[in-house]
Scaffold this active site. Structure first.
Site, PDB file in Angstrom:
ATOM      1  N   CYS A  13       0.866  -1.179   0.000  1.00  0.00           N
ATOM      2  CA  CYS A  13       0.000   0.000   0.000  1.00  0.00           C
ATOM      3  C   CYS A  13       0.905   1.233   0.000  1.00  0.00           C
ATOM      4  O   CYS A  13       2.129   1.127   0.146  1.00  0.00           O
ATOM      5  CB  CYS A  13      -0.869  -0.002   1.255  1.00  0.00           C
ATOM      6  N   HIS A  41       5.649  -5.401   8.370  1.00  0.00           N
ATOM      7  CA  HIS A  41       5.509  -6.811   8.747  1.00  0.00           C
ATOM      8  C   HIS A  41       5.845  -7.719   7.575  1.00  0.00           C
ATOM      9  O   HIS A  41       4.976  -8.380   6.998  1.00  0.00           O
ATOM     10  CB  HIS A  41       4.093  -7.080   9.254  1.00  0.00           C
ATOM     11  N   HIS A 123      -1.212  -5.343  18.934  1.00  0.00           N
ATOM     12  CA  HIS A 123      -0.672  -5.111  17.594  1.00  0.00           C
ATOM     13  C   HIS A 123       0.119  -3.793  17.664  1.00  0.00           C
ATOM     14  O   HIS A 123      -0.321  -2.835  18.313  1.00  0.00           O
ATOM     15  CB  HIS A 123      -1.812  -5.000  16.575  1.00  0.00           C
ATOM     16  N   GLU A 125       0.507  -1.271  15.783  1.00  0.00           N
ATOM     17  CA  GLU A 125      -0.213  -0.031  15.432  1.00  0.00           C
ATOM     18  C   GLU A 125      -1.103   0.418  16.590  1.00  0.00           C
ATOM     19  O   GLU A 125      -1.179   1.610  16.914  1.00  0.00           O
ATOM     20  CB  GLU A 125      -1.073  -0.262  14.172  1.00  0.00           C
ATOM     21  N   THR A 166      -6.308   0.804  11.298  1.00  0.00           N
ATOM     22  CA  THR A 166      -6.441   1.115   9.863  1.00  0.00           C
ATOM     23  C   THR A 166      -6.798  -0.120   9.033  1.00  0.00           C
ATOM     24  O   THR A 166      -7.387   0.005   7.971  1.00  0.00           O
ATOM     25  CB  THR A 166      -5.134   1.704   9.308  1.00  0.00           C
ATOM     26  N   CYS A 194      -8.307   2.402   6.617  1.00  0.00           N
ATOM     27  CA  CYS A 194      -7.617   2.951   5.450  1.00  0.00           C
ATOM     28  C   CYS A 194      -8.315   2.517   4.156  1.00  0.00           C
ATOM     29  O   CYS A 194      -8.721   1.354   4.033  1.00  0.00           O
ATOM     30  CB  CYS A 194      -6.188   2.440   5.527  1.00  0.00           C
ATOM     31  N   SER A 266       1.904  -5.500   3.172  1.00  0.00           N
ATOM     32  CA  SER A 266       3.353  -5.446   3.355  1.00  0.00           C
ATOM     33  C   SER A 266       4.075  -6.507   2.524  1.00  0.00           C
ATOM     34  O   SER A 266       5.235  -6.820   2.779  1.00  0.00           O
ATOM     35  CB  SER A 266       3.687  -5.591   4.844  1.00  0.00           C
TER      36      SER A 266
HETATM   37 FE1  F3S Z   1      -0.992   1.059   4.329  1.00  0.00          FE
HETATM   38 FE2  F3S Z   1      -1.076   3.199   5.729  1.00  0.00          FE
HETATM   39 FE3  F3S Z   1      -3.235   2.104   4.882  1.00  0.00          FE
HETATM   40  S1  F3S Z   1       0.353   1.532   6.008  1.00  0.00           S
HETATM   41  S2  F3S Z   1      -2.820  -0.075   4.827  1.00  0.00           S
HETATM   42  S3  F3S Z   1      -1.729   3.057   3.614  1.00  0.00           S
HETATM   43  S4  F3S Z   1      -2.877   2.925   6.876  1.00  0.00           S
END
Ligand code: F3S
Length: 298
Positions: A13, A41, A123, A125, A166, A194, A266
């Site tokens: 992402c 990760h 986690h 985050e 997110t 997100c 990731s």
């Molecule tokens: Fe990636 Fe940031 Fe969304 S790390 S999954 S763009 S919150």
């Protein structure tokens, strides 16, 4: 003949891509740079960055004096930022979407509100978000939210500010919002899932629904990959969660007419490509040898 299809949105992402690029630039700067915790990760990516000259440390105290320290995409609590800035330069690779949540919870608390964070406890985050307020409430899902509301009748009357991890599953978050809106008298909701996560989940679900098998690629520590695997499993009879191409046993997919591939946020493109190539080559080989076998037996 089997078909192998990639999900429309899969892999890195924006936030992860940004963090990896920042780390690559740091590695080539010639300065002494360290990564605090896993930058993202994905062990393969972290090992690659280490081979480029970055070192990994697990605690702020282990950052050598004068070194530049890279903060991972998941972010760090405020106290860690403070400890690090006292030691040297910080390169903050926290995803801007995550930094926004830090600001929301900090401002909510300053305004006398109770931050309620919906996400996986422990986690990184969530630990980081919780570390931007002094009295956070962290709850995994709507069931936990209900228990927390029932624990003290005052909880329903408190000014609450609700935020999400997110990478949360949309359905689970919607249930929390529905419950909170029904039961709480002073509520502010910030939908902090997100959009990259939503698109990836929707694309994976659409592909899973029409596939005989799904391959989900991503690190075992990656919670967004875990969610992809769970969502696909609800729609597709066979889901294989693998980290790398070598984990894939193509004979497990024998006889599947349609195979879908998706990957967590990731997972780098080169790992996805390795898996796709292995799938395409080996499935073809399996089918060819099966066709030969069939011919012989006729
Ligand atoms: Fe990636 Fe940031 Fe969304 S790390 S999954 S763009 S919150």
């Amino acid at each position: 003949m089997s078909s192998v299809t990639m999900a429309e949105h899969a892999g890195f992402c924006y936030g992860v891509k940004r963090a990896v690029e920042m780390a690559e630039q740091a590695a080539s700067s010639g300065k002494r740079c360290v990564m605090l915790g896993s930058l993202i990760h994905n062990d393969s990516v972290v090992r690659r960055l280490e081979s480029m000259g970055l070192t990994s440390v697990s605690k702020p105290e282990d950052v050598p004096e004068g070194a530049t320290v890279i903060i991972r995409s998941h972010g760090e609590p405020k106290a860690v930022h403070e400890a690090l800035s006292a030691r040297g330069e910080i390169l903050d690779a926290t995803c801007p979407n995550v930094s926004r949540i830090h600001k929301i919870v900090a401002e909510a608390e300053q305004a006398g509100r109770q931050p309620v964070i919906i996400g996986t406890p422990n986690h990184p985050e969530i630990t980081a978000i919780a570390g931007w307020c002094t009295h956070p409430v962290v709850l995994a899902d709507a069931e936990e939210l209900e228990k927390w509301l029932d624990k003290d009748s005052e909880n329903r009357k408190k000014p609450l500010t609700l935020v999400s991890q997110t990478t949360a599953a949309r359905k689970s978050w919607d249930l929390c919002v529905e419950k909170a809106k029904k039961e709480c008298t002073n509520l502010k909701v910030f939908d902090t899932i997100c959009s990259a996560t939503c698109k990836r989940q929707e694309a994976a679900q659409a592909l899973a629904a029409k596939s005989d098998a799904m391959i989900v690629i991503g690190d075992r520590k990656s919670s967004n990959t875990r969610r992809l695997a769970e969502l696909c499993a609800a729609l597709c009879p066979q889901v294989l969660w693998i980290e790398r191409a070598e984990d894939l046993e193509p004979s497990n997919l024998y006889g599947k007419a349609s195979i879908g591939i998706t990957a967590g946020a990731s997972t780098p493109g080169w790992i996805i490509k390795e898996v796709y190539n292995k799938m395409s080559d080996e499935i073809m080989e399996i089918e060819e040898s099966f066709a030969e076998l069939l011919e012989k037996s006729i």
